[in-house]
Scaffold this motif. Structure first.
Motif, PDB file in Angstrom:
ATOM      1  N   VAL A  60     114.984  33.109 118.385  1.00  0.00           N
ATOM      2  CA  VAL A  60     113.596  32.701 118.505  1.00  0.00           C
ATOM      3  C   VAL A  60     112.925  32.832 117.143  1.00  0.00           C
ATOM      4  CG1 VAL A  60     112.908  35.026 119.256  1.00  0.00           C
ATOM      5  CG2 VAL A  60     111.432  33.078 119.752  1.00  0.00           C
ATOM      6  N   GLN A  61     112.103  31.864 116.800  1.00  0.00           N
ATOM      7  CA  GLN A  61     111.356  31.897 115.545  1.00  0.00           C
ATOM      8  C   GLN A  61     109.914  32.281 115.845  1.00  0.00           C
ATOM      9  OE1 GLN A  61     113.278  28.815 116.217  1.00  0.00           O
ATOM     10  NE2 GLN A  61     114.914  30.095 115.400  1.00  0.00           N
ATOM     11  N   LEU A  62     109.386  33.211 115.058  1.00  0.00           N
ATOM     12  CA  LEU A  62     108.030  33.710 115.258  1.00  0.00           C
ATOM     13  C   LEU A  62     107.171  33.375 114.048  1.00  0.00           C
ATOM     14  CD1 LEU A  62     108.917  37.249 116.660  1.00  0.00           C
ATOM     15  CD2 LEU A  62     108.363  35.179 117.945  1.00  0.00           C
ATOM     16  N   GLN A  63     105.960  32.948 114.315  1.00  0.00           N
ATOM     17  CA  GLN A  63     105.017  32.589 113.254  1.00  0.00           C
ATOM     18  C   GLN A  63     103.715  33.315 113.496  1.00  0.00           C
ATOM     19  OE1 GLN A  63     105.651  30.295 110.666  1.00  0.00           O
ATOM     20  NE2 GLN A  63     103.658  30.793 109.777  1.00  0.00           N
ATOM     21  N   ALA A  64     103.431  34.296 112.653  1.00  0.00           N
ATOM     22  CA  ALA A  64     102.180  35.039 112.772  1.00  0.00           C
ATOM     23  C   ALA A  64     101.089  34.369 111.946  1.00  0.00           C
ATOM     24  CB  ALA A  64     102.380  36.471 112.302  1.00  0.00           C
ATOM     25  N   SER A  65      99.874  34.421 112.449  1.00  0.00           N
ATOM     26  CA  SER A  65      98.746  33.827 111.742  1.00  0.00           C
ATOM     27  C   SER A  65      97.471  34.552 112.138  1.00  0.00           C
ATOM     28  CB  SER A  65      98.630  32.341 112.074  1.00  0.00           C
ATOM     29  OG  SER A  65      98.400  32.165 113.456  1.00  0.00           O
ATOM     30  N   GLY A  66      96.391  34.245 111.416  1.00  0.00           N
ATOM     31  CA  GLY A  66      95.093  34.799 111.759  1.00  0.00           C
ATOM     32  C   GLY A  66      94.600  35.899 110.849  1.00  0.00           C
ATOM     33  N   GLY A  67      95.401  36.285 109.896  1.00  0.00           N
ATOM     34  CA  GLY A  67      94.967  37.324 108.975  1.00  0.00           C
ATOM     35  C   GLY A  67      93.918  36.815 108.011  1.00  0.00           C
ATOM     36  N   GLY A  68      93.375  37.745 107.241  1.00  0.00           N
ATOM     37  CA  GLY A  68      92.370  37.382 106.260  1.00  0.00           C
ATOM     38  C   GLY A  68      91.575  38.591 105.826  1.00  0.00           C
ATOM     39  N   LEU A  69      90.469  38.315 105.167  1.00  0.00           N
ATOM     40  CA  LEU A  69      89.590  39.372 104.671  1.00  0.00           C
ATOM     41  C   LEU A  69      88.423  39.552 105.637  1.00  0.00           C
ATOM     42  CD1 LEU A  69      88.699  41.310 102.383  1.00  0.00           C
ATOM     43  CD2 LEU A  69      87.522  39.352 101.344  1.00  0.00           C
ATOM     44  N   VAL A  70      88.185  40.789 106.022  1.00  0.00           N
ATOM     45  CA  VAL A  70      87.091  41.076 106.957  1.00  0.00           C
ATOM     46  C   VAL A  70      86.426  42.377 106.529  1.00  0.00           C
ATOM     47  CG1 VAL A  70      88.641  42.297 108.545  1.00  0.00           C
ATOM     48  CG2 VAL A  70      86.502  41.321 109.412  1.00  0.00           C
ATOM     49  N   GLN A  71      85.149  42.486 106.800  1.00  0.00           N
ATOM     50  CA  GLN A  71      84.420  43.707 106.458  1.00  0.00           C
ATOM     51  C   GLN A  71      84.693  44.792 107.494  1.00  0.00           C
ATOM     52  OE1 GLN A  71      80.269  42.627 105.981  1.00  0.00           O
ATOM     53  NE2 GLN A  71      80.551  42.381 103.770  1.00  0.00           N
ATOM     54  N   ALA A  72      84.583  46.017 107.061  1.00  0.00           N
ATOM     55  CA  ALA A  72      84.722  47.139 107.983  1.00  0.00           C
ATOM     56  C   ALA A  72      83.753  46.984 109.145  1.00  0.00           C
ATOM     57  CB  ALA A  72      84.480  48.450 107.247  1.00  0.00           C
ATOM     58  N   GLY A  73      84.263  47.258 110.330  1.00  0.00           N
ATOM     59  CA  GLY A  73      83.457  47.094 111.524  1.00  0.00           C
ATOM     60  C   GLY A  73      83.597  45.732 112.162  1.00  0.00           C
ATOM     61  N   GLY A  74      84.231  44.828 111.453  1.00  0.00           N
ATOM     62  CA  GLY A  74      84.390  43.468 111.950  1.00  0.00           C
ATOM     63  C   GLY A  74      85.599  43.309 112.859  1.00  0.00           C
ATOM     64  N   SER A  75      85.852  42.062 113.220  1.00  0.00           N
ATOM     65  CA  SER A  75      86.929  41.744 114.154  1.00  0.00           C
ATOM     66  C   SER A  75      87.835  40.667 113.590  1.00  0.00           C
ATOM     67  CB  SER A  75      86.346  41.270 115.492  1.00  0.00           C
ATOM     68  OG  SER A  75      85.543  42.261 116.086  1.00  0.00           O
ATOM     69  N   GLN A  76      89.049  40.684 114.065  1.00  0.00           N
ATOM     70  CA  GLN A  76      90.039  39.684 113.673  1.00  0.00           C
ATOM     71  C   GLN A  76      90.991  39.525 114.843  1.00  0.00           C
ATOM     72  OE1 GLN A  76      89.458  38.736 110.513  1.00  0.00           O
ATOM     73  NE2 GLN A  76      91.252  37.691 109.725  1.00  0.00           N
ATOM     74  N   LYS A  77      91.494  38.307 115.029  1.00  0.00           N
ATOM     75  CA  LYS A  77      92.464  38.083 116.087  1.00  0.00           C
ATOM     76  C   LYS A  77      93.707  37.428 115.503  1.00  0.00           C
ATOM     77  CE  LYS A  77      93.026  36.398 120.816  1.00  0.00           C
ATOM     78  NZ  LYS A  77      92.358  35.741 121.971  1.00  0.00           N
ATOM     79  N   LEU A  78      94.813  38.085 115.645  1.00  0.00           N
ATOM     80  CA  LEU A  78      96.078  37.574 115.173  1.00  0.00           C
ATOM     81  C   LEU A  78      96.803  36.854 116.305  1.00  0.00           C
ATOM     82  CD1 LEU A  78      97.359  40.636 113.111  1.00  0.00           C
ATOM     83  CD2 LEU A  78      95.814  38.805 112.407  1.00  0.00           C
ATOM     84  N   SER A  79      97.553  35.840 115.926  1.00  0.00           N
ATOM     85  CA  SER A  79      98.376  35.111 116.877  1.00  0.00           C
ATOM     86  C   SER A  79      99.817  35.129 116.406  1.00  0.00           C
ATOM     87  CB  SER A  79      97.911  33.664 117.013  1.00  0.00           C
ATOM     88  OG  SER A  79      96.591  33.589 117.490  1.00  0.00           O
ATOM     89  N   CYS A  80     100.704  35.065 117.358  1.00  0.00           N
ATOM     90  CA  CYS A  80     102.126  34.993 117.059  1.00  0.00           C
ATOM     91  C   CYS A  80     102.715  33.930 117.963  1.00  0.00           C
ATOM     92  CB  CYS A  80     102.789  36.341 117.285  1.00  0.00           C
ATOM     93  SG  CYS A  80     104.583  36.348 117.031  1.00  0.00           S
ATOM     94  N   ALA A  81     103.038  32.798 117.378  1.00  0.00           N
ATOM     95  CA  ALA A  81     103.581  31.687 118.143  1.00  0.00           C
ATOM     96  C   ALA A  81     105.093  31.671 118.025  1.00  0.00           C
ATOM     97  CB  ALA A  81     102.999  30.376 117.635  1.00  0.00           C
TER      98      ALA A  81
END
Length: 125
Positions: free
Chosen positions: A1-22
């Motif tokens: 199976v091949q996995l591709q992670a995405s959704g990273g980046g720069l965010v300020q403390a206290g913020g939110s981020q959502k990562l995906s793995c397809a």
């Protein structure tokens, strides 16, 4: 199976981020899915895992109450929702797949057979 992670980046403390793995190649419903991270100069560490049908999850203590792992087997995708981010969450985040009968070893990265390429999450203070 091949996995591709995405959704990273720069965010300020206290913020939110959502990562995906397809995933491609095989259906994810056959696998325990884990998220791991590695910060500069540190060893890779377990972050979260979800069993094959989503009924069981596990988290490392430092992210409990802030991160949520979920999966959509119909979309062959796993997610990591991260809230109340802290600078110490800065790392490259990896998704990984392990056989569905290896839930008992979900925190052990060495037992995951498939890994994505990683996505950088940087939390600024």
């Amino acid at each position: 199976v091949q996995l591709q992670a995405s959704g990273g980046g720069l965010v300020q403390a206290g913020g939110s981020q959502k990562l995906s793995c397809a995933a491609s190649g095989r259906t994810l419903s056959n696998y325990v899915m884990g998220w791991f991270r590695q910060a500069p100069g540190k060893e890779r560490e377990f972050v979260a895992a979800i069993n094959w049908n989503g009924e069981s999850t596990d988290y490392t203590d430092s992210v409990k109450g802030r991160f949520t792992v979920s999966r959509d087997n119909a979309k062959n995708t796993v997610y990591l929702a991260m809230n109340s981010l802290k600078p110490e969450d800065t790392a490259v985040y990896y998704c990984a797949a392990s056989r569905r009968d290896q839930w008992y070893s979900r925190t052990q990265g060495r037992l995951y057979a498939y890994w994505g390429q990683g996505t950088q999450v940087t939390v600024s203070s």
